[in-house]
Scaffold this active site. Structure first.
Site, PDB file in Angstrom:
ATOM      1  N   GLU A  30       2.019  -7.040  11.483  1.00 17.98           N
ATOM      2  CA  GLU A  30       2.392  -5.630  11.339  1.00 17.98           C
ATOM      3  C   GLU A  30       2.168  -4.858  12.643  1.00 17.98           C
ATOM      4  O   GLU A  30       1.691  -3.728  12.642  1.00 17.98           O
ATOM      5  CB  GLU A  30       1.626  -4.993  10.171  1.00 17.98           C
ATOM      6  CG  GLU A  30       1.978  -5.621   8.827  1.00 17.98           C
ATOM      7  CD  GLU A  30       1.252  -5.000   7.651  1.00 17.98           C
ATOM      8  OE1 GLU A  30       0.166  -4.427   7.858  1.00 17.98           O
ATOM      9  OE2 GLU A  30       1.762  -5.086   6.532  1.00 17.98           O
ATOM     10  N   GLU A  68       5.042 -10.183   2.603  1.00 20.83           N
ATOM     11  CA  GLU A  68       4.031  -9.624   1.709  1.00 20.83           C
ATOM     12  C   GLU A  68       4.741  -8.774   0.664  1.00 20.83           C
ATOM     13  O   GLU A  68       5.103  -7.626   0.921  1.00 20.83           O
ATOM     14  CB  GLU A  68       3.003  -8.771   2.460  1.00 20.83           C
ATOM     15  CG  GLU A  68       2.077  -9.566   3.367  1.00 20.83           C
ATOM     16  CD  GLU A  68       0.987  -8.696   3.990  1.00 20.83           C
ATOM     17  OE1 GLU A  68       0.796  -7.541   3.539  1.00 20.83           O
ATOM     18  OE2 GLU A  68       0.341  -9.171   4.947  1.00 20.83           O
TER      19      GLU A  68
END
Length: 597
Positions: free
Chosen positions: A166, A242
């Protein structure tokens, strides 16, 4: 165990041994689950219909001290044996996705970065700052040779490895991402590399790197998310790395996060119709020890010990209604066989057991026990935990006010996270986070040579956002006395609480002080149980020498999960360290969890 080599490629879709392959994966963090339970959880993952398991790899656990590496975890019940976890998955017929990024987030202390990065020289973490990168290289020199033989082209089950995590929501240093990519390639990683970011143009463009395949993380809106992601995959497949099917809890939350199973199942249908998925989390597990992370918005919010996450399996591995509903969805896409023959073992090795109540058998307060646990370090001004080589736990700062006969106000600069202040052993102040910087009037203490003790608690380092670079724990500034001067001359006691076998319970106990409480109970058989800490204030729990985690009456979590693998037939020992002076006299071990309403 198969040793046949294979191939995994990313073209217009994923290809396993030149055949189209849909990744249906679930997240299990080996470092949040005791090894005795790995096979049970992995078997349940395969029986859901998944063909792959995903896990992060936490740098701070594998290199707890600079230059000291641990890839087994003798002090944490073997939970760090990542190679064994991967081989167990392979034996059960699962492929593996590894995420060994220096930074993992994961609601884990410091996002998986080791605390010693904050000890000395200043550096820009998660950038191409060479002072930071050289530490990553040293770590990868040890880690990557362990992972390389696990890759599919060497007969292992590993399909892909992640480069950072991320990053697009943090920065845009492409040189940094390229450096990580090259480090991995130079150390024998040959399978595809990938990144994961939020499905946002800014995030994806910040992190797009040649030779690193982009994927997305989200919990809803798959069609919109994948439509954005497609602009960055160069014609490749879409994957949600995710798929957030739940959420984590923080102390002081009103309730345990609980989502709707049917809504999540419908989102899963959308994802599988369009691409590939990793369910986050299949099982969350537990933030054992002091390893919970934290977030920082308007204030510090530290995560609870449980990482149940409202996952498909409960914290102790029980099948949920959400699991059953997801299995129905996955079955509609058929099992994508992978050429690995599963070798099933026994499921659910421990049943839930209620052992009942047990009373305090011994106790000693912190001040009487202090010299059992730590040697003082003399400093002129207060120093942070990290500067004294301590990563986690508590630190006691002690000084004598030789020049001030009346203490009426205090102020702590550059202090984190929570302070309990004593003047001549009288509790005069409890403050946390931004309150520490405020001026605090206290009930005046008048005496010669007033002894000032400040117990600082590290409640968990922030794991997400820009503050990650600035979070030393303890006091790294000064203590202002009566608005006039900074107190100099301190003795500091490092209290990571990793040596409680040295406690001498005959030293003495004073009511209202931080203290250690010892319990024993007999187990006729070993099973999973839940430690109910009602009646107690705040602190942490240890079972047969294993650090179970933190407790706090603030909730929402009301019981700590105690895996039966930590227990033994016969006598077992529990130690609580409680800081608020609130002791209930007894605790109980129940057969059901209580994470809050």
């Amino acid at each position: 165990m198969t040793t046949k080599t294979g191939t995994f490629e990313i073209r217009d879709q994923f290809y396993l041994n030149n055949e189209p392959f849909r990744i249906i994966s679930g997240g299990i963090h080996y470092f949040r689950i005791l090894p005795e339970y790995w096979e049970d959880r992995l078997q349940k993952l395969r029986e859901l219909g998944c063909n792959t398991v995903e896990t992060y790899i936490p740098w701070n656990m594998h290199e707890p001290v600079k230059g000291t590496f641990d890839f087994y975890g003798e002090n944490v019940h073997g939970m760090l044996d990542v190679v064994s976890f991967v081989r167990t998955a392979q034996r059960l017929g699962l492929w593996v996705i590894l995420r060994p990024s220096p930074y993992i987030c994961a609601e884990w202390d410091f996002g998986g970065l080791p605390s010693w990065l904050l000890a000395g020289e200043e550096m820009d973490i998660r950038t191409s700052d060479e002072r930071y990168l050289r530490h990553v290289r040293d770590y990868y020199d040890k880690l990557m040779p362990l992972l390389a033989p696990l890759q599919i082209d060497q007969g292992g089950p590993v399909l892909m490895l992640q480069v950072e995590n991320e990053y697009g929501s943090f920065g845009n240093d492409k040189k940094y991402l390229e450096s990580l990519r090259d480090m991995m390639r130079e150390r024998g990683i040959t399978v595809p590399l990938f990144a994961s970011d939020g499905p946002d143009h800014n995030m994806l463009s910040n992190a797009i790197t040649e030779g690193v395949f982009p994927t997305a993380n989200f919990g809803s809106g798959a069609r919109k998310a994948f439509s954005i992601l497609k602009e960055y995959t160069d014609g490749g497949p879409c994957m949600c790395t995710e798929f957030w099917i739940g959420w984590f809890d923080a102390w002081h939350d009103e309730a345990h996060h609980k989502g709707d199973a049917e809504t999540a199942a419908k989102e899963l249908e959308d994802i599988l119709e369009l691409g590939n998925v990793n369910i986050y989390m299949f099982e969350g597990g537990t933030n054992f020890g002091f390893m919970n992370g934290a977030n920082y918005g308007s204030r510090l919010t530290a995560d609870v010990t449980s990482y149940d996450y409202d996952a498909l399996l409960t914290e102790d591995g029980q099948i949920t209604e959400k699991y059953r509903r997801f299995r129905e969805v996955v079955s509609g896409y058929g099992r994508t066989e992978n050429g690995q023959s599963p070798a099933y073992g026994k499921k659910l090795p421990f049943e839930r057991v209620a052992y009942g109540s047990c009373s305090v058998v011994q106790k000693v307060d912190l001040f009487h026990a202090l010299d059992c646990l730590a040697e003082p370090v003399d400093t002129v001004s207060p120093k942070s935990m990290e500067r004294l080589g301590q990563g986690y736990g508590y630190m006691l700062y002690s000084s004598v006010l030789h020049t001030e006969r009346r203490l009426h106000s205090l102020r702590l600069y550059q202090a984190a996270d929570r302070a309990i202040v004593f003047a001549d052993r009288k509790r005069v102040l409890t403050a946390a986070d931004r309150e520490l910087l405020e001026r605090h009037e206290i009930d005046p203490v008048t005496a010669e040579d007033i002894r000032l003790d400040i117990l600082m608690e590290n409640m968990g380092r922030v794991n997400y956002g820009p503050i990650i670079n600035w979070q030393r724990k303890g006091i790294d500034g000064c203590v202002m006395i009566n608005d006039r001067f900074a107190q100099h001359g301190w003795q500091q006691y490092c209290l990571p609480l990793d040596n409680l076998e040295k406690l001498d319970y005959t030293r003495g106990w004073e009511e209202g002080m931080p203290a250690f409480y010892r319990f024993t109970f007999l187990a006729g058989k070993t099973g999973d149980t839940f430690l109910d800490f009602r009646g107690w204030g705040k602190g942490c729990a240890f079972v047969n020498g294993f650090h179970l985690g933190r407790f706090w009456e603030a909730g929402p979590q009301k019981r700590l999960y105690l895996p039966g693998a930590l227990l033994k037939e016969g006598e077992n020992e529990i130690i609580l360290f409680e800081t608020e002076g609130k002791c209930g006299g007894s605790i109980s071990l129940q057969a059901e969890p209580d994470l809050g309403r």
